[in-house]
Design an enzyme around this catalytic site. Sequence first.
Site, PDB file in Angstrom:
ATOM      1  N   HIS A   1       0.970  -1.342  -0.656  1.00 38.42           N
ATOM      2  CA  HIS A   1      -0.421  -0.234  -0.007  1.00 38.42           C
ATOM      3  C   HIS A   1       0.881   1.465   0.057  1.00 38.42           C
ATOM      4  O   HIS A   1       0.935   1.853  -0.977  1.00 38.42           O
ATOM      5  CB  HIS A   1      -0.679  -0.341   1.022  1.00 38.42           C
ATOM      6  CG  HIS A   1      -1.850  -0.463   1.436  1.00 38.42           C
ATOM      7  ND1 HIS A   1      -1.721  -1.846   1.865  1.00 38.42           N
ATOM      8  CD2 HIS A   1      -2.933  -0.946   0.448  1.00 38.42           C
ATOM      9  CE1 HIS A   1      -2.713  -2.761   2.119  1.00 38.42           C
ATOM     10  NE2 HIS A   1      -3.145  -2.530   1.514  1.00 38.42           N
TER      11      HIS A   1
ATOM     12  N   GLU B   1      -1.726  -3.500  -8.736  1.00 41.59           N
ATOM     13  CA  GLU B   1      -1.950  -4.718 -10.451  1.00 41.59           C
ATOM     14  C   GLU B   1      -3.051  -6.140  -9.354  1.00 41.59           C
ATOM     15  O   GLU B   1      -2.254  -6.966 -10.024  1.00 41.59           O
ATOM     16  CB  GLU B   1      -0.453  -5.108 -10.577  1.00 41.59           C
ATOM     17  CG  GLU B   1      -0.639  -4.078 -12.402  1.00 41.59           C
ATOM     18  CD  GLU B   1       0.464  -3.928 -12.959  1.00 41.59           C
ATOM     19  OE1 GLU B   1       1.459  -5.028 -12.453  1.00 41.59           O
ATOM     20  OE2 GLU B   1       0.730  -2.974 -13.796  1.00 41.59           O
TER      21      GLU B   1
ATOM     22  N   GLN C   1      -9.551  -5.954 -10.321  1.00 43.81           N
ATOM     23  CA  GLN C   1     -10.537  -4.978 -10.276  1.00 43.81           C
ATOM     24  C   GLN C   1      -9.747  -4.186 -10.781  1.00 43.81           C
ATOM     25  O   GLN C   1     -10.641  -2.603 -10.893  1.00 43.81           O
ATOM     26  CB  GLN C   1     -10.392  -5.039  -8.435  1.00 43.81           C
ATOM     27  CG  GLN C   1      -9.992  -3.689  -8.290  1.00 43.81           C
ATOM     28  CD  GLN C   1     -10.021  -3.692  -6.346  1.00 43.81           C
ATOM     29  OE1 GLN C   1     -10.369  -4.371  -5.582  1.00 43.81           O
ATOM     30  NE2 GLN C   1      -8.677  -3.304  -6.186  1.00 43.81           N
TER      31      GLN C   1
ATOM     32  N   SER D   1       0.028  -8.878   0.773  1.00 46.31           N
ATOM     33  CA  SER D   1      -1.505  -9.171   0.946  1.00 46.31           C
ATOM     34  C   SER D   1      -1.745  -8.201   2.592  1.00 46.31           C
ATOM     35  O   SER D   1      -1.425  -9.206   3.284  1.00 46.31           O
ATOM     36  CB  SER D   1      -2.130 -10.346   0.429  1.00 46.31           C
ATOM     37  OG  SER D   1      -3.742 -10.233   0.938  1.00 46.31           O
TER      38      SER D   1
HETATM   39  O1  PAF Z   1      -8.395  -3.545  -3.396  1.00 40.89           O
HETATM   40  C1  PAF Z   1      -9.159  -2.715  -2.620  1.00 40.89           C
HETATM   41  O2  PAF Z   1      -8.495  -2.560  -1.068  1.00 40.89           O
HETATM   42  C2  PAF Z   1     -10.487  -2.343  -2.511  1.00 40.89           C
HETATM   43  O3  PAF Z   1     -10.731  -3.083  -3.318  1.00 40.89           O
HETATM   44  C3  PAF Z   1     -10.813  -0.871  -2.636  1.00 40.89           C
HETATM   45  C4  PAF Z   1     -10.257  -0.868  -3.982  1.00 40.89           C
HETATM   46  C5  PAF Z   1     -10.026  -0.179  -1.765  1.00 40.89           C
HETATM   47  C6  PAF Z   1     -12.118  -0.806  -2.656  1.00 40.89           C
HETATM   48  O4  PAF Z   1     -13.278  -1.352  -1.360  1.00 40.89           O
END
Ligand code: PAF
Length: 285
Positions: free
Chosen positions: A41, A153, A158, A190
């Site tokens: 993140h 990615e 998503q 993750s």
């Molecule tokens: O990838 C994530 O953490 C979630 O799916 C997101 C994009 C923040 C949406 O809740």
Amino acid sequence: MNAQLPVVGAIGELRRYVGARRAAGERIGLVPTMGALHAGHLSLVEAARRAADRVVVTVFVNPAQFGPNEDFARYPRTLAADVEKLSAVAADLVFAPPVEEIYPPGFATKVVLEGPAVAELEDRFRPTHFSGVATVVTKLLNQAQADVAVFGEKDYQQLLVIKRLARDLDIATEIVGAPTLREADGLAMSSRNVYLSREERARATALHGALKDAAQRIADGQDIGAATAEARVALAKAGFDVDYLEARHAETLAPVASRDQGPMRLLAAATLGATRLIDNIAVAS
Ligand code: PAF
């Protein structure tokens, strides 16, 4: 470290912040997350920082994207630690709304897509997931009005779903994908890796290993079906229960049978013990 990193929970406060910064001529970057932040993140925050003057990070565990038997209740919630980590990478604002701020009483709208959201990958195993993601991401993009938003990615399907919805709904924010960060043994970072027991954690590296081997074999000219079938067998031998491991077109997620059908991505989801992991890898052309 910025000990003053502000954390707001109201959409109005987020809008006031963004409005003031934009009025000062600054570009805003947005990093939507569900918290439980790890280095992956933080690399998204850094990518947003390269594309913008200010970085807003959202922390919201979105109930709408969890199925009835999924891990919404036990999903790790670590806001204080997340804010510490975001201070250390000089994020500028954290938007951590309560559920009622995002889904107030009477909330009645869902964003539902086709295209990459119905590729028979994650959607096959999590049928309501992408509608939940698309709904909350549409809301967050509308709320923040950022110039650019960064998504990992690691959640490749998503990412394509979000790019599609931004295009289809005329959302002006540029959607940018950022590469997956991996542990030293290759496991994709993750928030769900904390669920793995020590013994499962040691075996979990097989997911990236199987994808990497298959991608190499396909790049070397091996038949795609044979390479992906061997990768599924390797994962089963490592103790995974495989949902899918497939070769798809990297932009449309359409099934591909040969290397001349365009850029290719291998995508996989598999469960080890009680933990479902996903990963993907590009196939060199
Ligand atoms: O990838 C994530 O953490 C979630 O799916 C997101 C994009 C923040 C949406 O809740």
